[in-house]
Design a protein around this motif. Structure first.
Motif, PDB file in Angstrom:
ATOM      1  N   THR A 131       2.628  -5.054  -7.706  1.00 43.12           N
ATOM      2  CA  THR A 131       2.696  -3.738  -8.343  1.00 43.12           C
ATOM      3  C   THR A 131       4.143  -3.300  -8.521  1.00 43.12           C
ATOM      4  N   THR A 132       4.358  -2.492  -9.536  1.00 40.00           N
ATOM      5  CA  THR A 132       5.680  -1.897  -9.734  1.00 40.00           C
ATOM      6  C   THR A 132       5.696  -0.453  -9.247  1.00 40.00           C
ATOM      7  N   ILE A 133       4.562   0.035  -8.785  1.00 37.26           N
ATOM      8  CA  ILE A 133       4.465   1.392  -8.242  1.00 37.26           C
ATOM      9  C   ILE A 133       4.968   1.345  -6.802  1.00 37.26           C
ATOM     10  N   PRO A 134       5.768   2.320  -6.371  1.00 38.33           N
ATOM     11  CA  PRO A 134       6.200   2.335  -4.976  1.00 38.33           C
ATOM     12  C   PRO A 134       5.001   2.344  -4.025  1.00 38.33           C
ATOM     13  N   VAL A 135       5.133   1.597  -2.925  1.00 40.43           N
ATOM     14  CA  VAL A 135       4.059   1.489  -1.942  1.00 40.43           C
ATOM     15  C   VAL A 135       4.564   2.008  -0.600  1.00 40.43           C
ATOM     16  N   LEU A 136       3.883   3.013  -0.072  1.00 40.07           N
ATOM     17  CA  LEU A 136       4.159   3.528   1.263  1.00 40.07           C
ATOM     18  C   LEU A 136       3.163   2.877   2.204  1.00 40.07           C
ATOM     19  N   MET A 137       3.670   2.162   3.198  1.00 38.64           N
ATOM     20  CA  MET A 137       2.800   1.509   4.165  1.00 38.64           C
ATOM     21  C   MET A 137       2.994   2.170   5.522  1.00 38.64           C
ATOM     22  N   LEU A 138       1.916   2.700   6.046  1.00 39.43           N
ATOM     23  CA  LEU A 138       1.937   3.370   7.343  1.00 39.43           C
ATOM     24  C   LEU A 138       1.196   2.494   8.338  1.00 39.43           C
ATOM     25  N   ARG A 139       1.917   1.998   9.310  1.00 36.31           N
ATOM     26  CA  ARG A 139       1.259   1.161  10.323  1.00 36.31           C
ATOM     27  C   ARG A 139       0.356   2.051  11.151  1.00 36.31           C
TER      28      ARG A 139
END
Length: 153
Positions: A131-139
């Protein structure tokens, strides 16, 4: 900042962690709208369109689940939508983000490492590559409050 946030949910305890965080983030972004997606990846879900199948009981349960979350968000004043997709989770999430004009994808991750990542796979890892959309990953640690400090490892 963000106007439309895509939140993949997996119908597990991990969802509470990301949803708690997203409620705060959406408010801070002048009430950004929230698009929930659950990607059913069982046999029926992967073949529903090609074989003209009915939704499986699992898919019906998943639909009820994400619609209940969307209703809860709407009761709290958020604009929310619920989408049930079928197929490869990373690909479906990426496509949905584009189709729904989302400007952030925010998801909980399990924190697998090494061989566990190979065995269990990682939707988050694959998604960030396609994806080119920013991805926020929260553990996520479902047994712990999202704001509680995590022990050092």
């Amino acid at each position: 900042m963000y106007q439309r946030i895509l939140v993949p949910v997996e119908h597990s305890q991990y969802d509470d962690v990301i949803l708690t965080h997203i409620r705060k983030l959406a408010r801070a972004c002048n009430d950004a709208s929230i698009v929930l997606i659950h990607v059913a990846d069982g046999w029926a879900a992967r073949n529903i369109n090609q074989l003209d199948l009915r939704e499986s009981e699992e898919m019906k349960s998943d639909r009820e689940y994400i619609e209940a979350i969307a209703d809860s968000l709407e009761k709290d004043g958020f604009e929310a939508e619920a989408i049930l997709a079928g197929g490869d989770p990373a690909k479906e999430i990426a496509a949905c983000g584009q189709r729904e004009s989302c400007d952030l994808i925010a998801m909980a991750t399990h924190g697998h490492r090494g061989i566990a990542d190979v065995i269990h796979g990682s939707v988050a890892s694959e998604l960030r590559h396609i994806t080119t959309i920013p991805v926020l990953m929260l553990r996520a640690n479902p047994g712990q409050s999202p704001s509680a400090p995590r022990p050092a490892s």
